[in-house]
Design a protein around this motif. Structure first.
Motif, PDB file in Angstrom:
ATOM      1  N   LEU A 117      20.580  29.292  16.900  1.00  0.00           N
ATOM      2  CA  LEU A 117      19.962  28.033  17.259  1.00  0.00           C
ATOM      3  C   LEU A 117      19.990  27.003  16.132  1.00  0.00           C
ATOM      4  CD1 LEU A 117      18.192  26.412  19.310  1.00  0.00           C
ATOM      5  CD2 LEU A 117      16.200  27.439  18.186  1.00  0.00           C
ATOM      6  N   TYR A 118      20.412  25.790  16.483  1.00  0.00           N
ATOM      7  CA  TYR A 118      20.264  24.610  15.637  1.00  0.00           C
ATOM      8  C   TYR A 118      19.690  23.504  16.513  1.00  0.00           C
ATOM      9  CZ  TYR A 118      23.724  26.536  12.254  1.00  0.00           C
ATOM     10  OH  TYR A 118      24.419  27.299  11.354  1.00  0.00           O
ATOM     11  N   ILE A 119      18.730  22.751  15.987  1.00  0.00           N
ATOM     12  CA  ILE A 119      18.199  21.597  16.711  1.00  0.00           C
ATOM     13  C   ILE A 119      18.196  20.397  15.765  1.00  0.00           C
ATOM     14  CG2 ILE A 119      16.222  20.597  17.907  1.00  0.00           C
ATOM     15  CD1 ILE A 119      15.382  23.387  18.725  1.00  0.00           C
ATOM     16  N   PHE A 120      18.861  19.328  16.183  1.00  0.00           N
ATOM     17  CA  PHE A 120      18.892  18.080  15.431  1.00  0.00           C
ATOM     18  C   PHE A 120      18.169  17.010  16.243  1.00  0.00           C
ATOM     19  CE2 PHE A 120      22.503  20.501  13.961  1.00  0.00           C
ATOM     20  CZ  PHE A 120      22.574  20.227  12.597  1.00  0.00           C
ATOM     21  N   ARG A 121      17.330  16.200  15.559  1.00  0.00           N
ATOM     22  CA  ARG A 121      16.621  15.127  16.236  1.00  0.00           C
ATOM     23  C   ARG A 121      16.879  13.800  15.535  1.00  0.00           C
ATOM     24  NH1 ARG A 121      12.793  19.284  17.493  1.00  0.00           N
ATOM     25  NH2 ARG A 121      11.957  19.270  15.380  1.00  0.00           N
ATOM     26  N   SER A 122      16.996  12.751  16.335  1.00  0.00           N
ATOM     27  CA  SER A 122      17.140  11.400  15.820  1.00  0.00           C
ATOM     28  C   SER A 122      16.181  10.497  16.584  1.00  0.00           C
ATOM     29  CB  SER A 122      18.577  10.891  15.984  1.00  0.00           C
ATOM     30  OG  SER A 122      18.655   9.519  15.654  1.00  0.00           O
ATOM     31  N   ILE A 123      15.154  10.014  15.906  1.00  0.00           N
ATOM     32  CA  ILE A 123      14.167   9.167  16.560  1.00  0.00           C
ATOM     33  C   ILE A 123      14.783   7.826  16.936  1.00  0.00           C
ATOM     34  CG2 ILE A 123      11.985   7.940  16.226  1.00  0.00           C
ATOM     35  CD1 ILE A 123      11.047  10.285  14.532  1.00  0.00           C
ATOM     36  N   SER A 124      15.616   7.263  16.067  1.00  0.00           N
ATOM     37  CA  SER A 124      16.224   5.961  16.353  1.00  0.00           C
ATOM     38  C   SER A 124      17.140   6.026  17.572  1.00  0.00           C
ATOM     39  CB  SER A 124      16.996   5.452  15.144  1.00  0.00           C
ATOM     40  OG  SER A 124      18.000   6.375  14.754  1.00  0.00           O
ATOM     41  N   ASP A 125      17.757   7.172  17.815  1.00  0.00           N
ATOM     42  CA  ASP A 125      18.609   7.352  18.993  1.00  0.00           C
ATOM     43  C   ASP A 125      17.855   7.928  20.181  1.00  0.00           C
ATOM     44  OD1 ASP A 125      20.850   6.459  17.604  1.00  0.00           O
ATOM     45  OD2 ASP A 125      21.341   8.457  16.877  1.00  0.00           O
ATOM     46  N   ASN A 126      16.561   8.280  19.959  1.00  0.00           N
ATOM     47  CA  ASN A 126      15.746   8.906  21.004  1.00  0.00           C
ATOM     48  C   ASN A 126      16.451  10.116  21.604  1.00  0.00           C
ATOM     49  OD1 ASN A 126      13.437   9.163  22.683  1.00  0.00           O
ATOM     50  ND2 ASN A 126      14.542   8.199  24.372  1.00  0.00           N
ATOM     51  N   GLN A 127      16.962  10.978  20.731  1.00  0.00           N
ATOM     52  CA  GLN A 127      17.799  12.073  21.209  1.00  0.00           C
ATOM     53  C   GLN A 127      17.608  13.344  20.389  1.00  0.00           C
ATOM     54  OE1 GLN A 127      21.964  11.391  22.739  1.00  0.00           O
ATOM     55  NE2 GLN A 127      22.493  12.421  20.829  1.00  0.00           N
ATOM     56  N   MET A 128      17.613  14.458  21.085  1.00  0.00           N
ATOM     57  CA  MET A 128      17.586  15.778  20.479  1.00  0.00           C
ATOM     58  C   MET A 128      18.850  16.527  20.910  1.00  0.00           C
ATOM     59  SD  MET A 128      14.623  18.689  20.756  1.00  0.00           S
ATOM     60  CE  MET A 128      14.409  18.394  22.528  1.00  0.00           C
ATOM     61  N   THR A 129      19.552  17.111  19.941  1.00  0.00           N
ATOM     62  CA  THR A 129      20.776  17.858  20.235  1.00  0.00           C
ATOM     63  C   THR A 129      20.555  19.321  19.890  1.00  0.00           C
ATOM     64  OG1 THR A 129      22.124  15.919  19.710  1.00  0.00           O
ATOM     65  CG2 THR A 129      23.246  18.050  19.794  1.00  0.00           C
ATOM     66  N   VAL A 130      20.849  20.190  20.848  1.00  0.00           N
ATOM     67  CA  VAL A 130      20.594  21.618  20.695  1.00  0.00           C
ATOM     68  C   VAL A 130      21.905  22.390  20.780  1.00  0.00           C
ATOM     69  CG1 VAL A 130      19.368  23.624  21.618  1.00  0.00           C
ATOM     70  CG2 VAL A 130      18.326  21.352  21.763  1.00  0.00           C
ATOM     71  N   TYR A 131      22.154  23.232  19.772  1.00  0.00           N
ATOM     72  CA  TYR A 131      23.293  24.147  19.753  1.00  0.00           C
ATOM     73  C   TYR A 131      22.747  25.563  19.837  1.00  0.00           C
ATOM     74  CZ  TYR A 131      25.875  20.207  17.637  1.00  0.00           C
ATOM     75  OH  TYR A 131      26.444  18.989  17.364  1.00  0.00           O
ATOM     76  N   ASP A 132      23.359  26.403  20.689  1.00  0.00           N
ATOM     77  CA  ASP A 132      22.882  27.779  20.792  1.00  0.00           C
ATOM     78  C   ASP A 132      23.939  28.650  21.457  1.00  0.00           C
ATOM     79  OD1 ASP A 132      21.191  29.927  20.521  1.00  0.00           O
ATOM     80  OD2 ASP A 132      19.564  29.079  21.721  1.00  0.00           O
ATOM     81  N   LYS A 133      23.697  29.942  21.409  1.00  0.00           N
ATOM     82  CA  LYS A 133      24.568  30.881  22.104  1.00  0.00           C
ATOM     83  C   LYS A 133      24.318  30.768  23.595  1.00  0.00           C
ATOM     84  CE  LYS A 133      26.250  35.616  21.741  1.00  0.00           C
ATOM     85  NZ  LYS A 133      26.158  36.904  21.014  1.00  0.00           N
ATOM     86  N   ALA A 134      25.387  30.963  24.387  1.00  0.00           N
ATOM     87  CA  ALA A 134      25.248  30.845  25.835  1.00  0.00           C
ATOM     88  C   ALA A 134      25.826  32.050  26.556  1.00  0.00           C
ATOM     89  CB  ALA A 134      25.931  29.574  26.330  1.00  0.00           C
ATOM     90  N   GLY A 135      26.058  33.135  25.830  1.00  0.00           N
ATOM     91  CA  GLY A 135      26.634  34.328  26.428  1.00  0.00           C
ATOM     92  C   GLY A 135      27.185  35.235  25.352  1.00  0.00           C
ATOM     93  N   SER A 136      28.123  36.105  25.716  1.00  0.00           N
ATOM     94  CA  SER A 136      28.697  37.042  24.758  1.00  0.00           C
ATOM     95  C   SER A 136      29.493  36.324  23.679  1.00  0.00           C
ATOM     96  CB  SER A 136      29.598  38.040  25.487  1.00  0.00           C
ATOM     97  OG  SER A 136      30.234  38.907  24.568  1.00  0.00           O
ATOM     98  N   LEU A 137      30.463  35.522  24.097  1.00  0.00           N
ATOM     99  CA  LEU A 137      31.302  34.776  23.157  1.00  0.00           C
ATOM    100  C   LEU A 137      31.217  33.273  23.406  1.00  0.00           C
ATOM    101  CD1 LEU A 137      34.457  37.092  23.292  1.00  0.00           C
ATOM    102  CD2 LEU A 137      32.677  37.055  21.528  1.00  0.00           C
ATOM    103  N   GLU A 138      30.306  32.836  24.258  1.00  0.00           N
ATOM    104  CA  GLU A 138      30.200  31.436  24.622  1.00  0.00           C
ATOM    105  C   GLU A 138      29.091  30.762  23.817  1.00  0.00           C
ATOM    106  OE1 GLU A 138      31.900  33.962  27.519  1.00  0.00           O
ATOM    107  OE2 GLU A 138      29.754  33.860  27.100  1.00  0.00           O
ATOM    108  N   PHE A 139      29.341  29.510  23.444  1.00  0.00           N
ATOM    109  CA  PHE A 139      28.355  28.712  22.739  1.00  0.00           C
ATOM    110  C   PHE A 139      28.250  27.353  23.437  1.00  0.00           C
ATOM    111  CE2 PHE A 139      29.806  31.853  19.809  1.00  0.00           C
ATOM    112  CZ  PHE A 139      28.673  32.208  19.081  1.00  0.00           C
TER     113      PHE A 139
END
Length: 287
Positions: A117-139
Motif C-alpha cells: 500500500l501507498y497513499i498519496f494526497r494532494s489538497i490543492s488537487d483535492n485528490q487521493m491516489t492509492v496504489y495496492d496489490k489487486a491479486g496474485s500478480l496484479e497491482f
C-alpha cells in the motif's frame, strides 16, 4: 554471491540510487514525519485468523502527504534497477531454497511483502491516489476525491503521545471509525485514508476491533515526498474492483501462488462461522 556480500551490495546500491534520484529531481518536502502501527486481523490460507502489526510512515506538509511502509519502498527501489533486480532475485532464490529444505515459512519473511500500500494526497488537487496489490500478480491504482469522510466531533478527550486529543466518529466505506486527533498539530492528516479533521489523527479504530492505527512517534522533518518507484505495471481500476479481486486472492491465494511458483503451501482455509465476518478495512465492495 554470499549472503554478506548481497547485504553490502544492497546498502551500496540503495545509497547510490538515493543520491542519483536527488540529483535528477527535487520533490516536495514534508514538515512532519509520523510513525504508525497498523493492527490488522485477516484470514490467511490454512492458518485461519491471523493478527499482525505493520509499521507505516506518514510524511506530510500542508498540501501533500504520503503514507507508506519503508520496507516495501526499499524493496521497490531494488526492483526498479537492473542491478537491484539481480540482488532481489538472489535473495528470493536463497529464501525459496531454505524453505524447500526446512519447510519453515519464516525463511520467506525476508522476501515476502507485508503490504503493497501507498497513499498519496494532494489538497490543492483535492485528490487521493492509492496504489495496492489487486491479486496474485496484479497491482492497481485509483484516485478518489478528498473530504468524503463526514466526521462528528465530540467533547471526549484523552492524551496520546503527550498531546491532548479530541474524539471524532464517522462511518467510512462500510465501517464505523473512532478517531482521536490533536488540534495542536494543525494538519488535516492521519493514517491510511483517515483525514479531514482539524488536527493530526494519532489513533483510530473501527468498531469490530479488526483494524486500528496508533501513532508511535512524530518529529519535524524536511524529508522529500518521493513518488512511487515505477518498476511494475499498475492497472487503473476502481476501488471496488480492486477490493473484489483482492478478496478472491485472499480466499484462494495459496492455490493461486502454488500454480504460479510451484510451491505447495497447503490448502486454502475453509471459512466457516465467525470467520466470515473478518474483512478488509473497507467492506462496501459487497454491495
Amino acid at each position: 554471491m554470499t549472503r554478506q556480500s548481497i547485504i553490502i551490495a544492497i546498502i551500496v546500491l540503495f545509497t547510490l540510487f538515493d543520491v542519483s534520484a536527488k540529483k535528477k529531481a527535487e520533490y516536495p518536502r514534508a514538515e512532519i514525519k509520523v510513525g504508525y502501527t497498523y493492527h490488522e486481523t485477516f484470514v490467511r490460507g490454512s492458518d485461519g485468523i491471523v493478527k499482525r502489526d505493520i509499521p507505516f510512515v506518514l510524511l506530510a506538509n500542508k498540501d501533500q502527504s504520503k503514507f507508506y511502509n519503508t520496507n516495501t519502498e526499499f524493496k521497490d527501489s531494488l526492483e526498479s534497477t537492473p542491478q537491484g533486480r539481480a540482488i532481489s532475485k538472489q535473495l528470493r532464490n536463497d529464501a525459496i531454497k531454505r524453505y524447500s529444505e526446512t519447510k519453515d515459512e519464516s525463511t520467506m519473511k525476508s522476501v515476502v511483502y507485508q503490504t503493497f500500500l501507498y497513499i498519496f494526497r494532494s489538497i490543492s488537487d483535492n485528490q487521493m491516489t492509492v496504489y495496492d496489490k489487486a491479486g496474485s500478480l496484479e497491482f492497481g491504482v485509483y484516485t478518489e476525491p478528498l473530504g468524503e469522510i463526514q466526521w462528528e466531533i465530540s467533547d471526549s478527550t484523552k492524551t496520546v503521545l503527550g498531546y491532548n486529543c479530541v474524539m471524532a466518529t464517522a462511518n467510512y466505506h462500510g465501517r464505523d471509525w473512532t478517531a482521536w486527533f490533536a488540534p495542536d498539530i494543525p494538519l488535516q492528516e492521519g493514517p491510511w485514508k483517515l483525514t479531514g479533521l482539524p488536527g493530526l489523527i494519532l489513533e483510530a479504530s473501527e468498531s469490530t476491533g479488526q483494524h486500528s492505527f496508533e501513532a508511535t512517534g512524530l518529529e519535524a522533518s524536511n524529508q522529500e515526498i518521493v513518488p512511487i518507484y515505477p518498476y511494475q505495471q499498475y492497472d487503473k481500476m476502481s476501488r471496488i474492483e480492486m477490493l473484489r479481486q483482492l478478496r478472491n486472492y485472499r480466499e484462494h491465494g495459496r492455490a493461486i501462488d502454488a500454480a504460479s511458483t510451484g510451491l505447495n503451501l497447503g490448502p486454502d482455509h475453509i471459512r466457516t462461522g465467525e470467520e466470515v465476518e473478518i474483512d478488509f478495512l473497507e467492506t462496501d465492495y459487497h454491495e
